[in-house]
Design an enzyme around this catalytic site. Structure first.
Site, PDB file in Angstrom:
ATOM      1  N   PRO A 226       2.875 -16.316   3.875  1.00  0.00           N
ATOM      2  CG  PRO A 226       2.569 -15.953   5.921  1.00  0.00           C
ATOM      3  CD  PRO A 226       3.334 -15.562   4.949  1.00  0.00           C
TER       4      PRO A 226
ATOM      5  CG  ASP B 201       1.791 -11.300   3.784  1.00  0.00           C
ATOM      6  OD1 ASP B 201       1.669 -11.948   4.502  1.00  0.00           O
ATOM      7  OD2 ASP B 201       2.753 -10.658   3.338  1.00  0.00           O
ATOM      8  CG  HIS B 202      -2.419 -15.056   8.218  1.00  0.00           C
ATOM      9  ND1 HIS B 202      -3.001 -14.281   8.997  1.00  0.00           N
ATOM     10  CD2 HIS B 202      -3.407 -16.253   8.447  1.00  0.00           C
ATOM     11  CE1 HIS B 202      -3.832 -14.668   9.803  1.00  0.00           C
ATOM     12  NE2 HIS B 202      -4.281 -16.172   9.513  1.00  0.00           N
ATOM     13  NE  ARG B 203       4.965 -11.991   5.407  1.00  0.00           N
ATOM     14  CZ  ARG B 203       6.072 -11.681   4.553  1.00  0.00           C
ATOM     15  NH1 ARG B 203       6.899 -12.133   4.723  1.00  0.00           N
ATOM     16  NH2 ARG B 203       5.459 -11.277   3.364  1.00  0.00           N
TER      17      ARG B 203
END
Length: 425
Positions: free
Chosen positions: A224, A398-400
């Site tokens: 994401p 990377d939104h994680r």
């Protein structure tokens, strides 16, 4: 006794290699360590060496041919020895090739790429019987690395859970190939290509282009990603660069704008360790040292040589290393340790007059910075409109791993350092 020479895994991500040129001909005597051939991997042109003494009795692969890791490419033996039986099959799964045992970390790749017998039917995995796939994090990571479809793996763990040994068994028995076929079957049906007037030229896929396609799919699909863009005032950087290069001795590398950006990013990452990180299946790994991968375009693809510990190196050292790495990258002469292990990457297309763009994250890294061109434009300063040299920077996150505010704070630190380079340098 004759020895098989197989295609070795000459880089950490290599799955197949193209035999560029034979350095030893049939009938030539060879000794351990002699260079038999040059092989194009997914990243560079490497040397395939002999692991046994004797005579090169037979080439099993012609120059220009691409074969998987573990495939038979030649046979070494005694002069006049009959090797027809050996030429009938490839090397055993898991062999490192050329008479040597598989080095650590290479056996799974060799086993995947060898041409095994058709695997037993695995279309009814216990792990998926309840509707939700049960697999350990390590098994999932290994499956991703080896291209295994977990839906086709039978789990032997508690309650049918897929564990590491199940994936390793799938690699050894060839379920990787079965998984790829199943994935292709499950994909949307593609329509035939329409006819078009005129001729065309098909460019064969090189190992590097295949690796790029695989990495991009692994990045854009499951990651994401969000993007942050900011502008940096480069007036003072331009002045500092001019002053630095005025004192450079003849023959030494001059400092480029990109070198200064690398240094600014490295120092900013030390202040924002959440951005100097990798995503793994079990943890977020924040690195203490900053290893910057700098994207370098070559004839048929892209490679990212790494400047190690960029935060601790003076600008002159970064400039010299960047020139050397880029030159050898274009010549396909980098060693695997010179293009792996980056903790953050930078892609600069300013030389092509690109104002701004978004770059694709290189997993397992959590971010990449896209650098556009430096352009003079009117900006407001102290209530007046002045012309300044400005640079647009776009951070892919990377939104994680990275939240919006975290990425914004890092990008702000980078632009502040570029606005005041003397404090940075």
């Amino acid at each position: 006794m004759a020895t098989k020479v197989v295609m070795e895994a000459l880089s950490p991500t290599m799955e197949e290699g193209r035999l560029v040129e034979w350095k030893k001909r049939e009938g030539d005597p060879v000794a351990q360590g002699d260079v038999l051939a040059e092989v194009e991997t997914d990243k560079a042109v490497m040397e395939l060496v002999a692991r046994a003494d004797g005579v090169l009795l037979k080439h099993a692969v012609a120059e220009g041919t691409t074969v998987p890791v573990g495939a038979l490419v030649a046979v070494i033996g005694a002069a006049g020895e009959d090797v027809s039986a050996l030429l009938g099959g490839a090397a055993p799964a898991g062999a490192a090739g050329n008479g040597a045992p598989a080095p650590a970390g290479v056996a799974p790749a060799a086993a995947t790429a060898a041409a095994p017998a058709p695997p037993p039917v695995a279309a009814e995995p216990v792990a998926a019987a309840a509707g939700r796939l049960k697999a350990s994090p390590l098994a999932r990571r290994l499956a991703t690395e080896q291209g295994i479809d977990l839906r086709l793996v039978r789990g032997t763990g508690p309650e049918g859970r897929i564990v590491q040994r199940d994936v390793e068994q799938a690699v050894a028995t060839g379920t990787a190939a079965l998984g790829a076929a199943a994935a292709a079957t499950a994909a949307p049906v593609s329509l035939p290509l329409p006819a078009a007037p005129g001729g065309f030229t098909e460019v064969p896929l090189t190992p590097m282009r295949k690796a790029i396609a695989k990495r991009l799919t692994a990045s854009l699909g499951p990651i994401p990603t969000f993007y942050l863009t900011a502008e940096a005032d480069m007036e003072r950087v331009a002045e500092a660069r001019e002053a630095l290069n005025a004192s450079v001795a003849p023959g030494e590398a001059k400092v480029s704008f990109n070198d200064i950006i690398v240094k600014a990013v490295a120092l900013a990452l030390r202040q924002h360790p959440a951005c100097n990180a990798w995503w793994t299946e079990t943890a977020i790994r924040q690195w203490h040292d900053v290893h910057i991968g700098m994207a370098v375009a070559i004839d048929d693809g892209l490679i990212t040589p790494v400047i190690r510990s960029a935060h601790a190196k003076p600008l002159a050292r970064i400039a010299a290393e960047a020139r050397d790495l880029a030159a050898r990258a274009r010549a396909r002469k980098l060693a695997p340790e010179e293009y792996t292990g980056s903790t953050f990457s930078i892609s600069n297309l300013g030389i092509f007059d690109i104002d701004d763009f978004t770059a694709v994250i290189n997993p397992p890294e959590a971010a990449i910075l896209a650098v556009g061109r430096i352009a003079a434009k009117p900006v407001a300063r102290d209530g007046a409109v002045v012309v300044r040299r400005m640079l647009r920077l776009t951070l892919s996150c990377d939104h994680r791993v990275i939240d919006g505010a975290t990425g914004a704070q890092f990008l702000r630190t980078v632009t502040q350092m570029l606005a005041n380079p003397l404090a940075m340098l």
